[in-house]
Write an enzyme that holds these catalytic residues in place. Structure first.
Site, PDB file in Angstrom:
ATOM      1  CG  ASP A  39     -11.143  19.575  74.442  1.00  5.66           C
ATOM      2  OD1 ASP A  39     -11.275  19.371  73.221  1.00  5.66           O
ATOM      3  OD2 ASP A  39     -10.091  19.349  75.063  1.00  5.66           O
ATOM      4  CG  HIS A 245     -30.596  36.192  55.383  1.00  9.10           C
ATOM      5  ND1 HIS A 245     -31.180  36.370  56.612  1.00  9.10           N
ATOM      6  CD2 HIS A 245     -30.317  37.442  54.927  1.00  9.10           C
ATOM      7  CE1 HIS A 245     -31.264  37.660  56.878  1.00  9.10           C
ATOM      8  NE2 HIS A 245     -30.739  38.330  55.865  1.00  9.10           N
ATOM      9  CG  ASP A 262     -25.103  41.324  52.278  1.00  8.14           C
ATOM     10  OD1 ASP A 262     -24.319  41.896  53.054  1.00  8.14           O
ATOM     11  OD2 ASP A 262     -26.340  41.443  52.373  1.00  8.14           O
ATOM     12  CG  ASP A 273     -24.521  45.171  55.835  1.00  6.61           C
ATOM     13  OD1 ASP A 273     -24.250  44.357  54.925  1.00  6.61           O
ATOM     14  OD2 ASP A 273     -25.641  45.248  56.367  1.00  6.61           O
ATOM     15  CG  HIS A 352     -34.967  43.070  51.337  1.00  2.00           C
ATOM     16  ND1 HIS A 352     -34.380  44.315  51.261  1.00  2.00           N
ATOM     17  CD2 HIS A 352     -34.543  42.410  50.223  1.00  2.00           C
ATOM     18  CE1 HIS A 352     -33.626  44.402  50.179  1.00  2.00           C
ATOM     19  NE2 HIS A 352     -33.710  43.261  49.527  1.00  2.00           N
ATOM     20  CG  HIS A 356     -29.903  47.206  58.682  1.00  4.27           C
ATOM     21  ND1 HIS A 356     -28.606  47.321  59.158  1.00  4.27           N
ATOM     22  CD2 HIS A 356     -29.806  46.427  57.575  1.00  4.27           C
ATOM     23  CE1 HIS A 356     -27.787  46.631  58.382  1.00  4.27           C
ATOM     24  NE2 HIS A 356     -28.481  46.083  57.403  1.00  4.27           N
ATOM     25  CG  HIS A 363     -29.559  43.551  61.238  1.00  3.96           C
ATOM     26  ND1 HIS A 363     -29.929  42.245  61.021  1.00  3.96           N
ATOM     27  CD2 HIS A 363     -29.291  44.060  60.007  1.00  3.96           C
ATOM     28  CE1 HIS A 363     -29.894  41.975  59.727  1.00  3.96           C
ATOM     29  NE2 HIS A 363     -29.511  43.063  59.092  1.00  3.96           N
ATOM     30  CD  GLU A 388     -29.776  46.066  53.310  1.00  2.28           C
ATOM     31  OE1 GLU A 388     -29.564  44.940  52.808  1.00  2.28           O
ATOM     32  OE2 GLU A 388     -29.579  46.314  54.511  1.00  2.28           O
ATOM     33  CE1 TYR A 392     -32.242  40.123  46.236  1.00  2.18           C
ATOM     34  CE2 TYR A 392     -34.228  41.377  46.776  1.00  2.18           C
ATOM     35  CZ  TYR A 392     -32.870  41.152  46.929  1.00  2.18           C
ATOM     36  OH  TYR A 392     -32.142  41.948  47.776  1.00  2.18           O
ATOM     37  NE  ARG A 409     -28.826  42.414  49.932  1.00  3.41           N
ATOM     38  CZ  ARG A 409     -28.941  41.094  49.744  1.00  3.41           C
ATOM     39  NH1 ARG A 409     -29.972  40.601  49.079  1.00  3.41           N
ATOM     40  NH2 ARG A 409     -28.025  40.258  50.204  1.00  3.41           N
ATOM     41  CD  GLU A 411     -26.147  46.278  52.916  1.00  3.09           C
ATOM     42  OE1 GLU A 411     -26.635  46.416  54.048  1.00  3.09           O
ATOM     43  OE2 GLU A 411     -25.730  45.184  52.474  1.00  3.09           O
TER      44      GLU A 411
END
Length: 440
Positions: A39, A245, A262, A273, A352, A356, A363, A388, A392, A409, A411
């Protein structure tokens, strides 16, 4: 003392939304509560569009907009319940939301009759329905059942089902261009986030674990008044940074490794971000500097390019051009730049996009293309974007072995202005010398 933020005019948002859905009805169920186990619930966060139009955070609620009604904004909410309030806190109830949240009319959401009758009544005068299909199966069934009921009320008129539009088509455009009050909240979230990133650079040392740094970030966010994380934090040491990710955050930091973070704080439903990379031992190695300098060059050039009239696609292509030239300089790629770009030779190292929309969601909502979905959307003053680029060298990477295991990266969050752009995240340093002085 910090300058207070301008208030958000939720009533104006509702008026604007209603003006864009003429002769229509719109329905917004609140976000469902999600059981964690037994619960115990997960932390509750209101549906973004629901909050955008109402500022109301209670679950088990519905917003009903009827552009043809003298009561165009109706709320269906939990009734007052003293026992439930003892366990969970204040419940506004129907009278409370009329007084404090601007509802033209309000009813209990516990008895489905109130909403069902109001929705069917509104349908009889409407030409269209604005509702997000596919988010909540129970609500999908209910909306379609009530539409069938409304058709029966209309009798043998030959009327078919009302066309259903996704309200995000309207709200996305509204949310895309930020007001001064929204930009202030995004900048405040960025300042909170930048301060936490700086602290992470100061405290991270070999022998610590990624989750220890993650905990310090969260402490910094909440300690500065952030409501919650804007998204799950990525705290990735060494080759973990090559997993875009990565979420485990459980590796021990090693000497001479980089740490990629990140992470962003959410403040009053607006999220930052930021991504930064830094050496846990205090100094970049020669190889790390090689890659970091390449990414930084692309990132800074794209920030400079982020002006009205450009598009996100323009920024992405620009980043690719620079990174391909840098990969050639580092002897990772060779050949004509145009051919390398056409054949996507960069993709194993840069898989990538370059940014965005950013706002209430990390996003955020809004079209990236024109209404015809053919030409990229031009940047306009009031838009907030991320920039960003990254490189890699993960498992199976080709090129010089000295770069294997490096993932970088960088950003920033950028507000487009009438004459250029404003970087909201300058509080988090990204120059090599600044980073090393913090990490030493």
């Amino acid at each position: 003392m910090k300058k207070p933020l301008h208030p958000i005019d939720f009533a104006h948002r509702r008026k604007t939304f209603l003006s864009k859905i003429k002769n229509a009805v719109a329905v917004f169920p609140s976000a469902p509560e999600v059981i964690r186990n037994n619960d115990v619930h997960h932390e509750y966060r209101q549906d973004t569009n629901f909050y955008y139009l109402s500022s109301f955070e209670e679950p088990n609620s519905v917003l009903l907009f009827d552009s043809n009604s003298t009561t165009p904004f109706q709320m269906f909410v939990q009734p007052k319940d003293k026992l439930k309030e003892l366990w969970e806190g204040k419940i506004f109830g129907p009278e409370g939301v009329k007084k404090d949240f601007g509802a033209n009319a309000a009813f209990s959401s516990i008895d489905p009759m109130f909403f069902d009758e109001a929705f069917v009544k509104a349908l009889l005068e409407a030409d269209a329905v604005y509702y997000r299909v596919g988010i909540n199966a129970d609500w999908d069934r209910r909306i379609f059942m009530l539409m069938k009921k409304a058709l029966r009320h209309l009798g043998r008129t030959g009327r078919g089902f009302w066309p259903i539009h996704d309200p995000l088509e309207v709200l996305g455009e509204m949310r895309l261009i930020k007001t001064k009050a929204e930009a202030e909240r995004l900048e405040h979230a960025a300042n909170i986030t930048a301060e936490a990133h700086v602290n992470a650079m100061r405290i991270a040392k070999p022998g610590m674990y990624e989750y220890e740094v993650e905990a310090a970030l969260y402490h910094g966010f909440r300690g500065q008044g952030a409501s919650r994380l804007g998204y799950g934090s990525i705290v990735a040491a060494g080759s973990n940074a090559c997993v875009l990710h990565y979420v485990a955050n459980n590796k021990q930091l090693q000497d001479k490794e980089l740490l990629l973070i990140d992470a962003g704080a959410e403040y009053q439903y607006y999220t930052a971000d930021i991504t930064r990379c830094f050496p846990v031992s205090g100094q970049f190695t020669v190889e790390q500097k090689d890659i970091y300098s390449a990414v930084l060059k692309a990132q800074k050039s794209c920030v400079k390019m982020a002006t009205p009239g450009k598009s996100m696609k323009d920024l992405h292509h620009h980043a690719i051009e620079i990174l391909v030239e840098e990969l050639k300089r580092l002897k990772v790629l060779k050949g004509a730049t145009a051919s390398l770009i056409k054949n996507k030779a960069f993709f194993p190292y840069y898989p990538h996009g370059t940014g965005h929309w950013l706002g209430m969601d990390v996003h955020d909502a809004g079209h990236y293309f024109s209404e015809s979905y053919e030409t990229p959307r031009k940047l306009e003053a009031g838009m907030v974007i991320t920039i960003e680029p990254g490189l890699y060298f993960g498992a199976g990477a080709k090129g010089p072995s000295k770069y294997h295991g490096i993932g970088i990266r960088i950003e920033d969050d950028v507000l487009i202005t009438t004459s250029g752009c404003k970087v909201l995240t300058t509080g988090a340093p990204k120059e090599i010398e600044e980073i090393e002085s913090l990490c030493t």
